[in-house]
Motif scaffolding. Structure first.
Motif, PDB file in Angstrom:
ATOM      1  N   GLY A 309       0.814  -1.213   0.000  1.00 38.84           N
ATOM      2  CA  GLY A 309       0.000   0.000   0.000  1.00 38.84           C
ATOM      3  C   GLY A 309       0.844   1.257   0.000  1.00 38.84           C
ATOM      4  O   GLY A 309       0.534   2.239  -0.695  1.00 38.84           O
ATOM      5  N   ILE A 326      -4.280   1.160  -8.286  1.00 40.79           N
ATOM      6  CA  ILE A 326      -5.136   1.231  -7.099  1.00 40.79           C
ATOM      7  C   ILE A 326      -6.569   0.825  -7.443  1.00 40.79           C
ATOM      8  O   ILE A 326      -7.263   0.191  -6.641  1.00 40.79           O
ATOM      9  N   PHE A 330      -8.630  -2.451  -5.862  1.00 44.94           N
ATOM     10  CA  PHE A 330      -9.983  -2.323  -5.327  1.00 44.94           C
ATOM     11  C   PHE A 330     -10.915  -3.356  -5.955  1.00 44.94           C
ATOM     12  O   PHE A 330     -11.673  -4.049  -5.245  1.00 44.94           O
ATOM     13  N   TRP A 355      -4.830  -0.859   2.705  1.00 48.67           N
ATOM     14  CA  TRP A 355      -5.508   0.423   2.480  1.00 48.67           C
ATOM     15  C   TRP A 355      -5.070   1.466   3.502  1.00 48.67           C
ATOM     16  O   TRP A 355      -4.987   2.667   3.182  1.00 48.67           O
TER      17      TRP A 355
END
Length: 654
Positions: A309, A326, A330, A355
């Motif tokens: 992350g 990103i 997701f 995250w």
């Protein structure tokens, strides 16, 4: 390895540490506030000095705290526990950096090195929170001995890849294209102004990346090599990075094949040798980020997902490919939650840690994007399928529906890997992948889809199809697909390695049953790919003067290079016309170090130069300058050639 909890609670040192950190934080805040104000020689103490004194007092107070029963109980509170402290420290430091950049941008006394240092400390603090692996020198040496052959093999391939990417880096391609010149000029402005802020953006290039380019220019001088150094490093790092991801997905054998294929991929070599296409950095950052994510999830090691992350957040300071990654993560987690629920629920904490790291470290960049939304969306407004108005115009001109157009764009992006020649920012007549590697890729595509029940293969499919979808649906023009699909190239090469392995298995040359035949067959294929890629790049492309788009762009680079070596400060005149003129490409200004050049579109007889001044003719006006030089002998004539073309003639007036 599963998570191990840090021992916390009952220790007064937790409270001392917390209060000491607050003291240090107040001191840091005071320093940023002090340096965000103009210097005032009249006052005794700068503004906000009291805040520094307050921080020092708190820091001293932290060491005066004595253990009591109440404080020992208090030290077990959630806020003082080990992990909570480091997460809070990371968050507060990132907030401090965000506020500091907002204030420093308003004043002239700018030095962002402390800001970046604290930002990196913030990232380190977050990863450290979850780092529970004991480091033992003897165990590390044993690991090196056990994996010596594998490490040496990867190192050898990486060195081979570096040789392909660094060989005559400043001379192949022999000219700079206009965008390379623009990037060079932008990098040179990062010492002051808006781009001094490392979290700002320029054409979706991160200012931090531009600052690193400027550091290279400062060290090696204004040159093509200095400008192209970071892409070459990034292209080289793609080999071990992709190896790690592929090894996790398909094992050592598939990873070794993949590393070899990308090491001598002609398209990857080329884009590692120019600075105008920053997608090349996505070929090492994205595989590394995804490796840390999937390995952290499957091993249930939070430090890996934390680091993943954090790297994606740092990636935002390099180039826009981070936006695609990103979004991919997701969607991957959403699909894992919906269709791999038992597997994902057991790893939900690792997913949240990912995250957390991203959101904490992205804060300075996110604040800049919030304050400068137009700059962030600038490229989408210019080259976005929907934002630019291209879709509506295409519907009107072709009569096709939205679905037909978007499907066509998706197919075009896909075929840019295997069918359409790589022309934009390259000039090769070959597609990004050869006929053999394309065949392997299509076979591997089926293998990856067949194994999609494995979460690692779900991620691999998401990596490829997500990048292809992003390029095909959201970006124009179609001609740019050949370099934008660099985002998908690493995943496509992983699939090519899977395809080769599966084809050999089907032919009866499987690794387990016919190892020698497998080695011989795969080696023959890889040697064939090596020969094809080396011929495609160094044989067919490097010496053919096709880079730069057209002769006008190439002339601009030669013009800048020649203007730089003119050994006096007298005026330089360019015999220009409506096509060839100074100012058409930024490569001229970068290579000449902004040497002034005067366009002269009129007949040369109207020019009245004095001794020592230089006259340069573009390709169309070379005969005119030659004739004039014969009437005014005694000066020096200098020709510059672009393959078989005389591209520039310069004459220094006697």
């Amino acid at each position: 390895m599963t998570e191990q909890e840090h021992e916390t609670g009952g220790d007064i040192r937790n409270i001392r540490r917390f209060i000491a950190f607050l003291g240090i934080l107040f001191i840091l805040i005071s320093q940023f506030l002090i340096f965000s104000q103009p210097v005032d020689n009249v006052i005794v103490f700068p503004p906000y000095t009291w805040l520094a004194v307050f921080g020092v007092l708190i820091l001293a107070l932290s060491q005066l705290i004595r253990p009591t029963l109440f404080l020992q109980k208090m030290s077990a509170w959630f806020i003082f526990q080990e992990r909570m402290f480091w997460v809070l420290a990371a968050f507060l430091m990132s907030v401090l950096v965000t506020v500091a950049t907002a204030n420093l941008m308003l004043f002239a006394r700018i030095n962002y090195i402390p800001v970046v240092t604290i930002w990196l400390f913030s990232a380190w603090a977050y990863v450290y929170t979850f780092f529970n692996v004991s480091i033992n020198l003897n165990a590390f040496l044993d690991w090196l001995k056990k994996n010596r052959n594998e490490i040496l093999a990867v190192a050898a391939i990486t060195l081979l890849a570096a040789a392909f990417r660094f060989y005559r880096l400043g001379g192949i391609p022999r000219i700079l294209d206009g965008d390379e010149g623009l990037i060079g000029l932008a990098a040179q402005t990062t010492t002051s102004g808006l781009l001094a802020n490392p979290f700002s953006l320029w054409e979706n290039f991160g200012a931090m990346y531009l600052q690193l380019i400027n550091t290279s220019i400062g060290f090696f001088g204004v040159s093509s090599f200095a400008l192209r150094l970071l892409p070459a490093i990034g292209g080289t790092l793609a080999i071990p990075s992709l190896y790690l991801l592929t090894r996790w997905i398909g094992g050592k054998r598939i990873a070794l094949i993949t590393a070899l294929i990308i090491a001598f991929s002609h398209s990857h070599i080329h884009f590692s040798r120019i600075v105008s296409v920053a997608y090349i950095h996505g070929t090492w950052l994205a595989p590394l980020e995804l490796y840390l994510l999937i390995s952290g999830l499957e091993k249930r090691e939070s430090w890996r997902t934390a680091l993943g992350g954090v790297l994606v957040a740092i990636h935002f300071s390099i180039y826009l490919t981070a936006q695609v990654i990103i979004a991919l993560v997701f969607v991957f987690m959403l699909l894992a939650f919906l269709f791999y629920r038992p597997w994902f629920k057991a790893r939900l904490s690792q997913a949240m840690v990912f995250w957390g790291g991203f959101l904490i470290v992205i804060l300075p960049s996110a604040f800049y994007i919030y304050r400068n939304t137009n700059e962030f969306l600038n490229r989408m407004a210019q080259n976005g399928t929907f934002q630019s108005g291209w879709l509506e115009l295409t519907m009107q001109s072709t009569g096709q529906s939205v679905i037909e157009i978007l499907f066509g764009r998706f197919v075009h992006a896909f075929l840019s890997l295997t069918y359409y020649p790589a022309l934009d920012f390259y000039g090769s007549s070959s597609p990004m992948m050869s006929m053999i590697s394309s065949t392997m890729f299509l076979a591997g595509l089926l293998v990856a889809l067949w194994r999609i029940r494995n979460p690692a293969y779900l991620l691999l499919n998401g990596y490829f199809w997500g990048a292809t979808f992003s390029v095909g649906i959201f970006a124009i023009p179609p001609s740019a697909d050949s370099y934008r699909m660099l985002m998908a190239l690493p995943s496509a090469l992983v699939m090519a390695a899977l395809g080769l392995d599966q084809v050999l298995e089907l032919l009866g040359f499987g690794w387990k049953t016919s190892r020698n035949a497998y080695i011989l067959s795969s080696s023959a294929v890889l040697v064939s790919l090596l020969i094809f890629n080396m011929w495609t790049y160094y044989g067919d492309f490097a010496g053919k003067c096709r880079f730069g788009g057209n002769l006008v762009g190439r002339f601009a680079s030669y013009l800048g290079s020649y203007a730089r070596v003119v050994d006096n400060e007298l005026p330089i005149y360019l015999l220009s016309d409506s096509i060839y003129f100074y100012g058409s490409h930024a490569s001229t200004d970068y290579l000449s170090e902004r040497r002034a050049i005067t366009n002269f579109p009129d007949p040369i007889d109207m020019l009245e130069p004095i001794s020592g001044e230089t006259i340069i003719a573009n390709p169309e006006r070379i005969p005119e300058l030659e004739a004039w030089a014969r009437l005014h002998p005694g000066g020096s004539l200098h020709y510059r050639y672009d393959c078989s073309n005389t591209i520039l003639l310069a004459y220094q007036v006697p």
